[in-house]
Design a protein around this motif. Structure first.
Motif, PDB file in Angstrom:
ATOM      1  N   UNK A  33       0.861  -1.181   0.000  1.00 35.58           N
ATOM      2  CA  UNK A  33       0.000   0.000   0.000  1.00 35.58           C
ATOM      3  C   UNK A  33       0.902   1.237   0.000  1.00 35.58           C
ATOM      4  N   UNK A  34       1.092   1.882  -1.142  1.00 29.14           N
ATOM      5  CA  UNK A  34       1.946   3.075  -1.162  1.00 29.14           C
ATOM      6  C   UNK A  34       1.442   4.148  -0.212  1.00 29.14           C
ATOM      7  N   UNK A  35       2.376   4.854   0.394  1.00 26.32           N
ATOM      8  CA  UNK A  35       2.025   5.980   1.254  1.00 26.32           C
ATOM      9  C   UNK A  35       1.641   7.159   0.378  1.00 26.32           C
ATOM     10  N   UNK A  36       0.523   7.781   0.668  1.00 30.76           N
ATOM     11  CA  UNK A  36       0.079   8.955  -0.089  1.00 30.76           C
ATOM     12  C   UNK A  36       0.439  10.223   0.673  1.00 30.76           C
ATOM     13  N   UNK A  37       0.621  11.295  -0.047  1.00 30.78           N
ATOM     14  CA  UNK A  37       0.947  12.593   0.555  1.00 30.78           C
ATOM     15  C   UNK A  37      -0.266  13.508   0.522  1.00 30.78           C
ATOM     16  N   UNK A  38      -0.396  14.399   1.502  1.00 33.52           N
ATOM     17  CA  UNK A  38      -1.497  15.363   1.478  1.00 33.52           C
ATOM     18  C   UNK A  38      -1.391  16.285   0.270  1.00 33.52           C
ATOM     19  N   UNK A  39      -2.534  16.679  -0.280  1.00 28.33           N
ATOM     20  CA  UNK A  39      -2.536  17.634  -1.391  1.00 28.33           C
ATOM     21  C   UNK A  39      -2.006  18.986  -0.887  1.00 28.33           C
ATOM     22  N   UNK A  40      -1.057  19.572  -1.582  1.00 29.40           N
ATOM     23  CA  UNK A  40      -0.462  20.824  -1.094  1.00 29.40           C
ATOM     24  C   UNK A  40      -1.367  22.018  -1.372  1.00 29.40           C
ATOM     25  N   UNK A  41      -1.158  23.119  -0.645  1.00 29.98           N
ATOM     26  CA  UNK A  41      -1.897  24.342  -0.949  1.00 29.98           C
ATOM     27  C   UNK A  41      -1.405  24.940  -2.270  1.00 29.98           C
ATOM     28  N   UNK A  42      -2.239  25.745  -2.875  1.00 27.72           N
ATOM     29  CA  UNK A  42      -1.836  26.443  -4.098  1.00 27.72           C
ATOM     30  C   UNK A  42      -1.069  27.700  -3.695  1.00 27.72           C
ATOM     31  N   UNK A  43       0.203  27.769  -4.101  1.00 26.38           N
ATOM     32  CA  UNK A  43       1.076  28.867  -3.693  1.00 26.38           C
ATOM     33  C   UNK A  43       1.563  29.633  -4.919  1.00 26.38           C
ATOM     34  N   UNK A  44       1.636  30.938  -4.787  1.00 28.47           N
ATOM     35  CA  UNK A  44       2.074  31.802  -5.882  1.00 28.47           C
ATOM     36  C   UNK A  44       3.603  31.799  -5.950  1.00 28.47           C
ATOM     37  N   UNK A  45       4.136  31.331  -7.073  1.00 27.34           N
ATOM     38  CA  UNK A  45       5.579  31.115  -7.199  1.00 27.34           C
ATOM     39  C   UNK A  45       6.389  32.413  -7.040  1.00 27.34           C
ATOM     40  N   UNK A  46       6.040  33.445  -7.802  1.00 27.09           N
ATOM     41  CA  UNK A  46       6.831  34.681  -7.778  1.00 27.09           C
ATOM     42  C   UNK A  46       6.826  35.327  -6.393  1.00 27.09           C
ATOM     43  N   UNK A  47       5.664  35.335  -5.756  1.00 26.11           N
ATOM     44  CA  UNK A  47       5.545  35.942  -4.428  1.00 26.11           C
ATOM     45  C   UNK A  47       6.406  35.205  -3.407  1.00 26.11           C
ATOM     46  N   UNK A  48       6.381  33.884  -3.458  1.00 22.69           N
ATOM     47  CA  UNK A  48       7.160  33.104  -2.499  1.00 22.69           C
ATOM     48  C   UNK A  48       8.649  33.149  -2.815  1.00 22.69           C
ATOM     49  N   UNK A  49       9.006  33.259  -4.086  1.00 19.08           N
ATOM     50  CA  UNK A  49      10.416  33.429  -4.436  1.00 19.08           C
ATOM     51  C   UNK A  49      10.958  34.740  -3.865  1.00 19.08           C
ATOM     52  N   UNK A  50      10.157  35.769  -3.957  1.00 13.79           N
ATOM     53  CA  UNK A  50      10.572  37.054  -3.398  1.00 13.79           C
ATOM     54  C   UNK A  50      10.748  36.954  -1.882  1.00 13.79           C
ATOM     55  N   UNK A  51       9.804  36.264  -1.230  1.00 19.84           N
ATOM     56  CA  UNK A  51       9.862  36.128   0.229  1.00 19.84           C
ATOM     57  C   UNK A  51      11.070  35.308   0.670  1.00 19.84           C
TER      58      UNK A  51
END
Length: 392
Positions: free
Chosen positions: A178-196
């Motif tokens: 039974x493969x381990x599943x991962x939680x669905x991630x939140x939708x994150x804005x790439x440019x904004x987080x790169x700046x941060x």
């Protein structure tokens, strides 16, 4: 279906952040969503307060050769009294060691069916036990693992590779992959987080997420990064996580002369890990000790293609040439594959889409449904044995 009362035993649980603790947390949450009562038994973590009233903590100590991983210590009778009051239908252990043995002993004494998950190639961690020869410790760990999983009613393991290890070491118990599943991630804005995170827009980020430990083969990863840096001045390597091998890796980075382009991010919260996935361009992985490679799956949920060293369960997480590349344990091959993906925009976009699609095809609800079936098979098998004994 009848509601189940489940006792989960794990030596690793939040706030410890690793593949086992993530898996345990996801399973506990989803089993509760399915209407079952689930109680977690784990070592007390210094300074941590649980928000979940169904988490029971054992007294613990932290040993110098295993920092950040508290170990449960006896006496256990106070928790046993609480355990007995719950009248569980099934026990699920996520370790064959301290709390796995506690769970096994209580299952036997209380005559409760027990399921054990084989998460990790435990013998690959023998180097942490300094007072005994590594080869001998690998042998002893393998023998204990075989003993343990032959005592439980049913085994769960995440990949065919880990199943082969069990069979090769004479584990004959009925086993469900039974493969381990991962939680669905939140939708994150790439440019904004790169700046941060102070990542320049033109930078291409190779990302590693996991423990900084000897068994993760990170020297190969650093050597590959050094070769790739010579070709592409925009490349950066970010390592998210911490561990006992950090100082040795920092020294290697200095010797390679790549300190300006490598960032040791350290241990961060689950939310911060998602931000690093969202800002990277490629997941970079060299470990050959994984039963599945949960971090690869997490990266793919964020649409990251993966370039990894082939071996163990990672082979079942990456579809070679579709959502990433699997290469030999050679820094030159690892660097070449990374550059091949990053220097072909069309290929990167195609692999990114495939990574996200493939990772989302199997989720936590599907995993929990299969685990529940395993619980019920273990319960039915135990009842069948008891009925046969009573008829003699």
């Amino acid at each position: 279906m009848e509601r189940l009362r489940v006792a989960v035993f794990s030596d690793s649980a939040f706030p410890i952040l690793n593949g086992v603790s993530v898996s345990v947390d996801a399973l506990v949450r989803e089993m509760r969503n399915r209407g079952h009562s689930v109680h977690l038994y784990s070592p007390r973590f210094p300074g941590h307060q649980d928000s979940d009233p169904n988490t029971y903590r054992f007294r613990s100590v932290v040993l110098p050769f295993w920092p950040g991983y508290p170990l449960a210590i006896p006496p256990y009778y106070r928790q046993l009294q609480k355990f007995r009051r719950r009248e569980y239908d099934v026990i699920h252990t996520h370790t064959p060691f301290i709390l796995g043995m506690v769970g096994l002993r209580w299952a036997e004494s209380e005559e409760i069916p027990i399921v054990g998950t084989y998460h990790t190639l435990y013998d690959r961690y023998a180097h942490y036990i300094k007072f005994s020869p590594r080869r001998y410790m690998r042998y002893r760990i393998a023998k204990h693992t075989s003993f343990y999983f032959n005592r439980v009613d049913r085994v769960i393991t995440p990949t065919e590779a880990s199943l082969r290890w069990l069979r090769r070491h004479s584990v004959e118990t009925a086993t469900d992959v039974i493969p381990t599943a991962s939680p669905r991630p939140p939708i994150l804005e790439r440019a904004e987080n790169r700046y941060a995170l102070n990542i320049p827009p033109e930078a291409r980020v190779l990302l590693y997420v996991g423990r900084l430990a000897e068994e993760k083969n990170l020297e190969t990863l650093l050597d590959a990064a050094a070769l790739a840096f010579k070709v592409d001045p925009a490349l950066r390597l970010h390592l998210v996580g911490d561990g006992p091998h950090r100082e040795a890796l920092v020294s290697r980075v200095r010797r390679l002369g790549i300190g300006d382009r490598v960032r040791f991010v350290g241990f961060v919260s689950r939310e911060e890990v998602d931000r690093h996935y969202a800002t990277a361009d490629l997941f970079f992985f060299a470990s050959i000790s994984e039963t599945q490679g949960l971090a690869v799956q997490e990266a793919m949920l964020h649409g990251l293609p993966a370039v990894a060293v082939a071996g163990g369960g990672v082979n079942e997480s990456i579809e070679d040439g579709v959502d990433g590349y699997l290469v030999h344990n050679d820094p030159r091959e690892l660097a070449s594959a990374a550059l091949q993906v990053l220097h072909d925009d069309a290929s990167h976009a195609r692999m990114s889409e495939a990574a996200s699609r493939n990772a989302r095809a199997y989720g936590i609800p599907e995993m929990a449904e299969r685990v529940e079936k395993t619980y019920r098979m273990a319960i039915e098998a135990r009842m069948g044995r008891e009925q046969r004994v009573s008829l003699r």
